[in-house]
Design a protein around this motif. Sequence first.
Motif, PDB file in Angstrom:
ATOM      1  N   LEU A  25       1.030  -1.058   0.332  1.00  0.00           N
ATOM      2  CA  LEU A  25      -0.120   0.045  -0.357  1.00  0.00           C
ATOM      3  C   LEU A  25       0.389   1.668   0.614  1.00  0.00           C
ATOM      4  O   LEU A  25       0.150   2.337  -0.991  1.00  0.00           O
ATOM      5  CB  LEU A  25      -0.427   0.171   1.421  1.00  0.00           C
ATOM      6  N   TYR A  26       1.551   0.783   1.217  1.00  0.00           N
ATOM      7  CA  TYR A  26       2.881   2.259   0.781  1.00  0.00           C
ATOM      8  C   TYR A  26       3.690   2.273  -0.736  1.00  0.00           C
ATOM      9  O   TYR A  26       3.704   3.964  -1.045  1.00  0.00           O
ATOM     10  CB  TYR A  26       4.000   1.917   2.125  1.00  0.00           C
ATOM     11  N   ARG A  27       3.859   1.692  -1.057  1.00  0.00           N
ATOM     12  CA  ARG A  27       4.710   1.428  -2.463  1.00  0.00           C
ATOM     13  C   ARG A  27       3.252   2.244  -3.632  1.00  0.00           C
ATOM     14  O   ARG A  27       3.924   3.152  -4.690  1.00  0.00           O
ATOM     15  CB  ARG A  27       4.830   0.428  -2.338  1.00  0.00           C
ATOM     16  N   ALA A  28       2.095   1.584  -3.690  1.00  0.00           N
ATOM     17  CA  ALA A  28       0.760   2.331  -4.664  1.00  0.00           C
ATOM     18  C   ALA A  28       0.594   3.765  -4.324  1.00  0.00           C
ATOM     19  O   ALA A  28       0.677   4.636  -4.488  1.00  0.00           O
ATOM     20  CB  ALA A  28       0.080   1.641  -4.294  1.00  0.00           C
ATOM     21  N   VAL A  29       0.987   3.677  -2.994  1.00  0.00           N
ATOM     22  CA  VAL A  29       0.709   6.064  -2.712  1.00  0.00           C
ATOM     23  C   VAL A  29       1.678   6.196  -2.762  1.00  0.00           C
ATOM     24  O   VAL A  29       1.572   7.549  -3.884  1.00  0.00           O
ATOM     25  CB  VAL A  29       0.604   5.681  -1.179  1.00  0.00           C
ATOM     26  N   GLY A  34      -1.450   3.929  -7.745  1.00  0.00           N
ATOM     27  CA  GLY A  34      -3.340   3.831  -7.799  1.00  0.00           C
ATOM     28  C   GLY A  34      -3.266   2.149  -7.538  1.00  0.00           C
ATOM     29  O   GLY A  34      -2.950   1.151  -6.691  1.00  0.00           O
ATOM     30  N   VAL A  35      -4.656   1.632  -8.207  1.00  0.00           N
ATOM     31  CA  VAL A  35      -5.338   0.777  -8.535  1.00  0.00           C
ATOM     32  C   VAL A  35      -4.656  -0.738  -9.596  1.00  0.00           C
ATOM     33  O   VAL A  35      -4.431  -0.569 -10.397  1.00  0.00           O
ATOM     34  CB  VAL A  35      -6.368   0.062  -8.370  1.00  0.00           C
ATOM     35  N   THR A  36      -3.905  -1.349  -9.007  1.00  0.00           N
ATOM     36  CA  THR A  36      -3.384  -2.754  -9.554  1.00  0.00           C
ATOM     37  C   THR A  36      -3.577  -3.751  -8.660  1.00  0.00           C
ATOM     38  O   THR A  36      -4.161  -3.832  -7.599  1.00  0.00           O
ATOM     39  CB  THR A  36      -1.349  -2.920  -9.405  1.00  0.00           C
ATOM     40  N   TRP A  37      -3.247  -5.210  -9.360  1.00  0.00           N
ATOM     41  CA  TRP A  37      -3.511  -6.586  -8.834  1.00  0.00           C
ATOM     42  C   TRP A  37      -2.907  -6.329  -7.223  1.00  0.00           C
ATOM     43  O   TRP A  37      -3.353  -6.766  -6.303  1.00  0.00           O
ATOM     44  CB  TRP A  37      -2.441  -7.621  -9.084  1.00  0.00           C
ATOM     45  N   LEU A  82     -10.494   1.862   0.615  1.00  0.00           N
ATOM     46  CA  LEU A  82      -8.935   1.851   0.142  1.00  0.00           C
ATOM     47  C   LEU A  82      -8.815   1.955  -1.038  1.00  0.00           C
ATOM     48  O   LEU A  82      -8.360   2.941  -1.736  1.00  0.00           O
ATOM     49  CB  LEU A  82      -8.218   0.898   1.426  1.00  0.00           C
ATOM     50  N   VAL A  83      -9.512   1.112  -1.919  1.00  0.00           N
ATOM     51  CA  VAL A  83      -9.403   0.562  -3.200  1.00  0.00           C
ATOM     52  C   VAL A  83      -9.848   2.258  -3.814  1.00  0.00           C
ATOM     53  O   VAL A  83      -9.463   2.820  -5.068  1.00  0.00           O
ATOM     54  CB  VAL A  83      -9.980   0.182  -4.292  1.00  0.00           C
ATOM     55  N   LYS A  84     -11.267   3.067  -3.237  1.00  0.00           N
ATOM     56  CA  LYS A  84     -11.857   3.991  -3.852  1.00  0.00           C
ATOM     57  C   LYS A  84     -10.230   5.156  -3.719  1.00  0.00           C
ATOM     58  O   LYS A  84     -10.217   6.382  -4.644  1.00  0.00           O
ATOM     59  CB  LYS A  84     -12.724   4.772  -3.376  1.00  0.00           C
ATOM     60  N   ILE A  85      -9.956   5.102  -2.461  1.00  0.00           N
ATOM     61  CA  ILE A  85      -8.512   5.981  -1.774  1.00  0.00           C
ATOM     62  C   ILE A  85      -7.641   5.655  -3.185  1.00  0.00           C
ATOM     63  O   ILE A  85      -7.280   6.592  -3.712  1.00  0.00           O
ATOM     64  CB  ILE A  85      -8.678   5.976  -0.862  1.00  0.00           C
ATOM     65  N   LEU A  86      -7.209   4.619  -3.778  1.00  0.00           N
ATOM     66  CA  LEU A  86      -5.954   4.520  -4.085  1.00  0.00           C
ATOM     67  C   LEU A  86      -6.330   4.526  -5.726  1.00  0.00           C
ATOM     68  O   LEU A  86      -5.391   5.164  -6.167  1.00  0.00           O
ATOM     69  CB  LEU A  86      -5.890   3.071  -4.562  1.00  0.00           C
ATOM     70  N   TRP A  87      -7.647   4.543  -5.908  1.00  0.00           N
ATOM     71  CA  TRP A  87      -8.155   5.342  -7.907  1.00  0.00           C
ATOM     72  C   TRP A  87      -7.837   6.660  -7.526  1.00  0.00           C
ATOM     73  O   TRP A  87      -7.403   7.646  -8.387  1.00  0.00           O
ATOM     74  CB  TRP A  87      -9.695   4.637  -7.828  1.00  0.00           C
TER      75      TRP A  87
END
Length: 195
Positions: A25-29, A34-37, A82-87
Amino acid sequence: MLDLSFPWPIGPIPIAMTVWASYGLYRAVVTRDGVTWASVVSVLGMVAFMAALTAQVVKPVINQTLSLIIAQCLGTSGCFVLVKILWSIQKTKPKPQPSLRRPDVKVFRGMGICLSFLIVIDGLFFLFSDAGKCKHFSGYMASKCAGQELFIGIHDLPVEIYFAVVLGVPALAGLILGIWMLFRTTGLPNADDKP
């Protein structure tokens, strides 16, 4: 006082998986991928650990199956948030499709599979709620069960909620997304109709 003697209620393997999920999650932020597998699996791991930790701290006095279903519902809503935040922080968003079509039979089949899986998982937790406890075993199997508890955690409500959320939330999310897709495309032409 904090008791760190083994076996822990939530074992080192779920904790290590949660550390990996928090890094994902840290890396995605930070990279704004964003939204990856990887980020979706990380969200699922974080939500499962938070549900298990909450069950350990709160120790609900309600029925175990009801606790599992509540944890799955709250875990699914937490995953969606959480996925909406990542999106929302994703730097490159995919372009929307030019025309929407009503889904075909594949969506209904997927929803049926998700619902069946959810019923089977919750039914197994309901029917065999006491199956994994080490008090049922003796000899070699008791030693094997105790060794398993060292790595996964004590066979009690927090570990059961952890695995119920890990297995049940994707099925419940797939079911909710299928229902949302059906309501969103009501009144549109079928996917197999030609424009």
